[in-house]
Write a protein that holds these residues in place. Structure first.
Motif, PDB file in Angstrom:
ATOM      1  N   PRO A  73      38.855  35.395  45.629  1.00  0.00           N
ATOM      2  CA  PRO A  73      39.348  36.727  45.989  1.00  0.00           C
ATOM      3  C   PRO A  73      38.790  37.146  47.343  1.00  0.00           C
ATOM      4  O   PRO A  73      37.666  36.779  47.690  1.00  0.00           O
ATOM      5  N   GLU A  74      39.579  37.864  48.105  1.00  0.00           N
ATOM      6  CA  GLU A  74      39.128  38.291  49.440  1.00  0.00           C
ATOM      7  C   GLU A  74      39.203  39.804  49.549  1.00  0.00           C
ATOM      8  O   GLU A  74      40.288  40.363  49.346  1.00  0.00           O
ATOM      9  N   PRO A  75      38.223  40.512  49.982  1.00  0.00           N
ATOM     10  CA  PRO A  75      36.843  40.027  50.008  1.00  0.00           C
ATOM     11  C   PRO A  75      36.296  40.079  48.582  1.00  0.00           C
ATOM     12  O   PRO A  75      36.809  40.805  47.765  1.00  0.00           O
ATOM     13  N   HIS A  76      35.250  39.309  48.299  1.00  0.00           N
ATOM     14  CA  HIS A  76      34.703  39.473  46.955  1.00  0.00           C
ATOM     15  C   HIS A  76      33.233  39.866  47.045  1.00  0.00           C
ATOM     16  O   HIS A  76      32.537  39.521  47.999  1.00  0.00           O
ATOM     17  N   ALA A  77      32.850  40.636  46.055  1.00  0.00           N
ATOM     18  CA  ALA A  77      31.503  41.209  46.071  1.00  0.00           C
ATOM     19  C   ALA A  77      30.467  40.089  46.093  1.00  0.00           C
ATOM     20  O   ALA A  77      30.790  38.943  45.806  1.00  0.00           O
ATOM     21  N   SER A  78      29.245  40.442  46.416  1.00  0.00           N
ATOM     22  CA  SER A  78      28.208  39.411  46.442  1.00  0.00           C
ATOM     23  C   SER A  78      28.026  38.862  45.024  1.00  0.00           C
ATOM     24  O   SER A  78      28.363  39.511  44.043  1.00  0.00           O
ATOM     25  N   ALA A  95      31.952  34.516  42.124  1.00  0.00           N
ATOM     26  CA  ALA A  95      33.273  35.101  41.850  1.00  0.00           C
ATOM     27  C   ALA A  95      33.576  34.956  40.367  1.00  0.00           C
ATOM     28  O   ALA A  95      33.435  33.875  39.800  1.00  0.00           O
ATOM     29  N   ASP A  96      34.008  36.059  39.743  1.00  0.00           N
ATOM     30  CA  ASP A  96      34.328  35.984  38.313  1.00  0.00           C
ATOM     31  C   ASP A  96      35.824  35.763  38.076  1.00  0.00           C
ATOM     32  O   ASP A  96      36.270  35.698  36.944  1.00  0.00           O
ATOM     33  N   HIS A  97      36.585  35.704  39.163  1.00  0.00           N
ATOM     34  CA  HIS A  97      38.006  35.377  39.000  1.00  0.00           C
ATOM     35  C   HIS A  97      38.538  34.734  40.273  1.00  0.00           C
ATOM     36  O   HIS A  97      37.868  34.745  41.318  1.00  0.00           O
ATOM     37  N   LEU A  98      39.710  34.167  40.164  1.00  0.00           N
ATOM     38  CA  LEU A  98      40.383  33.555  41.315  1.00  0.00           C
ATOM     39  C   LEU A  98      41.692  34.282  41.538  1.00  0.00           C
ATOM     40  O   LEU A  98      42.191  34.965  40.643  1.00  0.00           O
ATOM     41  N   ARG A  99      42.247  34.107  42.744  1.00  0.00           N
ATOM     42  CA  ARG A  99      43.565  34.693  43.017  1.00  0.00           C
ATOM     43  C   ARG A  99      44.585  33.588  43.177  1.00  0.00           C
ATOM     44  O   ARG A  99      44.345  32.623  43.911  1.00  0.00           O
ATOM     45  N   LEU A 100      45.692  33.751  42.518  1.00  0.00           N
ATOM     46  CA  LEU A 100      46.755  32.755  42.620  1.00  0.00           C
ATOM     47  C   LEU A 100      47.953  33.369  43.317  1.00  0.00           C
ATOM     48  O   LEU A 100      48.297  34.528  43.057  1.00  0.00           O
ATOM     49  N   GLU A 101      48.574  32.571  44.172  1.00  0.00           N
ATOM     50  CA  GLU A 101      49.838  32.990  44.770  1.00  0.00           C
ATOM     51  C   GLU A 101      50.949  32.244  44.066  1.00  0.00           C
ATOM     52  O   GLU A 101      50.903  31.018  43.934  1.00  0.00           O
ATOM     53  N   VAL A 102      51.924  33.006  43.625  1.00  0.00           N
ATOM     54  CA  VAL A 102      53.008  32.422  42.839  1.00  0.00           C
ATOM     55  C   VAL A 102      54.332  32.766  43.500  1.00  0.00           C
ATOM     56  O   VAL A 102      54.615  33.945  43.737  1.00  0.00           O
ATOM     57  N   ALA A 130      42.886  35.442  37.948  1.00  0.00           N
ATOM     58  CA  ALA A 130      42.645  34.587  36.775  1.00  0.00           C
ATOM     59  C   ALA A 130      41.163  34.363  36.580  1.00  0.00           C
ATOM     60  O   ALA A 130      40.481  33.899  37.497  1.00  0.00           O
ATOM     61  N   ARG A 131      40.672  34.679  35.392  1.00  0.00           N
ATOM     62  CA  ARG A 131      39.262  34.376  35.096  1.00  0.00           C
ATOM     63  C   ARG A 131      39.106  32.890  34.771  1.00  0.00           C
ATOM     64  O   ARG A 131      38.040  32.319  34.950  1.00  0.00           O
ATOM     65  N   ASN A 132      40.195  32.276  34.319  1.00  0.00           N
ATOM     66  CA  ASN A 132      40.220  30.830  34.085  1.00  0.00           C
ATOM     67  C   ASN A 132      41.579  30.288  34.500  1.00  0.00           C
ATOM     68  O   ASN A 132      42.606  30.911  34.187  1.00  0.00           O
ATOM     69  N   VAL A 133      41.559  29.156  35.178  1.00  0.00           N
ATOM     70  CA  VAL A 133      42.805  28.512  35.589  1.00  0.00           C
ATOM     71  C   VAL A 133      42.854  27.149  34.912  1.00  0.00           C
ATOM     72  O   VAL A 133      41.848  26.420  34.899  1.00  0.00           O
ATOM     73  N   VAL A 134      44.008  26.806  34.340  1.00  0.00           N
ATOM     74  CA  VAL A 134      44.154  25.473  33.752  1.00  0.00           C
ATOM     75  C   VAL A 134      45.267  24.744  34.518  1.00  0.00           C
ATOM     76  O   VAL A 134      46.441  25.121  34.426  1.00  0.00           O
ATOM     77  N   ILE A 135      44.857  23.741  35.277  1.00  0.00           N
ATOM     78  CA  ILE A 135      45.818  23.022  36.123  1.00  0.00           C
ATOM     79  C   ILE A 135      46.400  21.853  35.340  1.00  0.00           C
ATOM     80  O   ILE A 135      45.673  21.009  34.825  1.00  0.00           O
ATOM     81  N   SER A 136      47.725  21.833  35.272  1.00  0.00           N
ATOM     82  CA  SER A 136      48.395  20.755  34.530  1.00  0.00           C
ATOM     83  C   SER A 136      49.740  20.473  35.201  1.00  0.00           C
ATOM     84  O   SER A 136      50.802  20.754  34.650  1.00  0.00           O
ATOM     85  N   ALA A 179      28.982  29.536  43.743  1.00  0.00           N
ATOM     86  CA  ALA A 179      29.856  30.606  44.253  1.00  0.00           C
ATOM     87  C   ALA A 179      30.890  31.042  43.209  1.00  0.00           C
ATOM     88  O   ALA A 179      31.533  32.078  43.368  1.00  0.00           O
ATOM     89  N   LEU A 180      31.049  30.229  42.163  1.00  0.00           N
ATOM     90  CA  LEU A 180      32.094  30.525  41.161  1.00  0.00           C
ATOM     91  C   LEU A 180      31.494  30.668  39.764  1.00  0.00           C
ATOM     92  O   LEU A 180      30.694  29.815  39.337  1.00  0.00           O
TER      93      LEU A 180
END
Ligand code: FAD
Length: 436
Positions: free
Chosen positions: A131-136, A139-146, A160-166, A386-387
């Motif tokens: 995530p941009e910007p993310h607090a110090s 990171a507790d989540h990620l950002r996805l572009e769809v 997403a707090r969890n991402v499952v890539i398949s 960092a994650l």
């Protein structure tokens, strides 16, 4: 800088083939409070549609479905599907562990419809970022572009707090050969054939020695009258897939544990001894059938089937009317040209690789000394501090979890393990007061 606040999910699945469908089923059955969404770039569930030919069969028992090995009484099992379709008794009378791929596809569609509320189709995930910007702190989540045509601007942002890539296997062409009008990869075979005027097809070459290659040779022989098929094989004929009981144990759920804990040498040994359960091999039924056809072709002097052994395609020139394939024969250490209407490259697939979709995030995913991702037993990428959020893989873990990584065999159990891992980390975070 991003201004829009993304919708936030506990679990975002990228891709909705059998692996993530099985995860959706596991989450559904565990009745977890997790907020989930799966994104699939295609308009509907489709399982290798370019190879969904009539007569092609599964290479795995129907009991290795989306759920049974995790939950033998699941309402998402293949047996439940048969029961609902009113075909259970006739399926059993058929005495065959291996359904047709078309029937398994119909089963996947049936199961997919039951969890349709968790999926967005026609939606391709193009990036996963911090995530941009993310607090110090981590990171507790990620950002996805769809990419989603239904969203404003055609792009949707999701947290997403969890991402499952398949995202599945990646078709592989022979070195230096590119796809074109008359040069196809096996993964697109049926679509390309449908677009083509098959009456005009006189000669097709099929390169490869695996199941897809053999199935395509047989399909052309059956369905395109008058076509001559040249099968170009790197080996001295097709080899049989080892589907015998002892060897099949490499696909058992326990085998993933043993493989994971094993030494580098034990992993190498399993690969060395048992790759012939899956790679560059053909089912006995298809293989025997092809040999009988080849013999009948010879007896009848038909000239429709030609097997070029110990050979590789080294060059292809695509012209307006035909395609010139340069074949190098190892037998005579000589090269010669073959003019064909179409060259089909049934040259396999590379394993799923999350590198592209992870982009810059890849720098936070640790690798081993052979530049492969480090993965924990519960299929989670090992990341830097960092994650704190989870990135899980369904596929691309052959180096850590063994041969079933890209197959259906262990889907149900693997998905259950991933679902439990995600739930356990949430509970742990709640207990530590990191998350409320
Ligand atoms: C012809 C063929 C037959 C096979 N038969 C068998 C068999 O009988 N038994 C067996 O065990 N294995 C078999 N396999 C192996 C195969 O890998 C598995 O059957 C199965 O497809 C694995 O499921 P998956 O969900 O991991 O991958 P896939 O089925 O490939 O699904 C991945 C999905 O992700 C989607 N996707 C990709 N990128 C994105 C993105 N960025 N955003 C959104 N969506 C995306 C794709 O559109 C696709 O629907 C076969 C493979 C092939 C090629």
């Amino acid at each position: 800088m991003e201004t829009r606040e993304p919708e936030m999910y506990d679990v975002v699945g990228i891709g909705f083939g059998p692996s993530n469908l099985s995860l959706a089923v596991a989450l559904e059955e565990q009745r977890t409070p997790l907020k989930t969404v799966f994104f699939e770039r295609r308009p509907s569930i489709s399982w290798h549609p370019g190879m969904l030919m009539s007569g092609a069969k599964m290479q795995v028992s129907f009991l290795k479905d989306l759920a049974t090995f995790r939950n033998p009484v699941s309402e998402f099992s293949f047996v439940s599907y048969l029961h609902e379709m009113g075909r259970l008794a006739r399926f059993v009378n058929n005495q065959d562990f291996f359904p047709s791929r078309q029937e398994f596809h119909a089963y996947l569609e049936w199961a997919g419809a039951k969890v349709a509320h968790r999926v967005t189709y026609n939606a391709q995930v193009t990036a996963v970022r911090l995530p941009e910007p993310h607090a110090s702190g981590p990171a507790d989540h990620l950002r996805l572009e769809v990419t989603d045509p239904r969203s404003t601007g055609g792009t949707r942002l999701v947290g997403a707090r969890n991402v499952v890539i398949s995202t599945g296997l990646v078709p592989r062409m022979p070195p230096g050969i590119e796809r074109g009008e008359s040069v196809w990869h096996s993964s697109e075979f049926l679509h390309r054939l449908k677009e083509r005027d098959t009456d005009g097809l006189r000669r097709v070459a099929v390169v490869g020695a695996g199941q897809s290659a053999a199935e395509i040779v047989r399909y052309l022989h059956d369905n395109v009258p008058g076509v001559s098929v040249s099968a170009i094989l790197p080996s001295y004929g097709y080899s049989i897939a080892d589907n015998t009981p002892f060897a099949n144990q490499v696909f058992d759920p326990d085998a993933a544990d043993e493989f994971y804990r094993g030494s580098h040498r034990s992993k190498e040994a399993i690969w060395h001894y048992h790759k012939n359960t899956n790679y560059s091999v053909v089912d006995n039924e298809v293989l025997s059938d092809l040999y009988q056809r080849a013999y009948a072709d010879e007896v009848g002097n038909e000239g429709r089937l030609d097997f070029i052994n110990l050979a590789r395609v080294v060059d292809v020139k695509q012209g307006p009317n035909d395609t010139r394939v340069t074949v190098h024969s190892l037998a005579g250490e000589e090269s010669y040209d073959l003019d064909v209407d179409v060259l089909v490259c049934a040259t396999g697939y590379d394993p799923m690789d999350p590198t592209e979709i992870l982009g810059d995030l890849g720098a936070h995913c640790l690798q081993d000394d052979e530049d492969r991702y480090r993965v924990t037993r519960d299929y989670r990428l090992v990341t830097t501090d960092a994650l704190r959020c989870g990135i899980y893989l369904q596929g691309g873990t052959e180096h850590t979890h063994g041969l079933s990584s890209s197959l259906l065999s262990n889907l149900a159990v693997r998905s259950g393990e991933i679902a439990s891992s995600i739930l356990d980390s949430r509970v742990a975070e709640e207990e530590m007061g990191i998350r409320v």
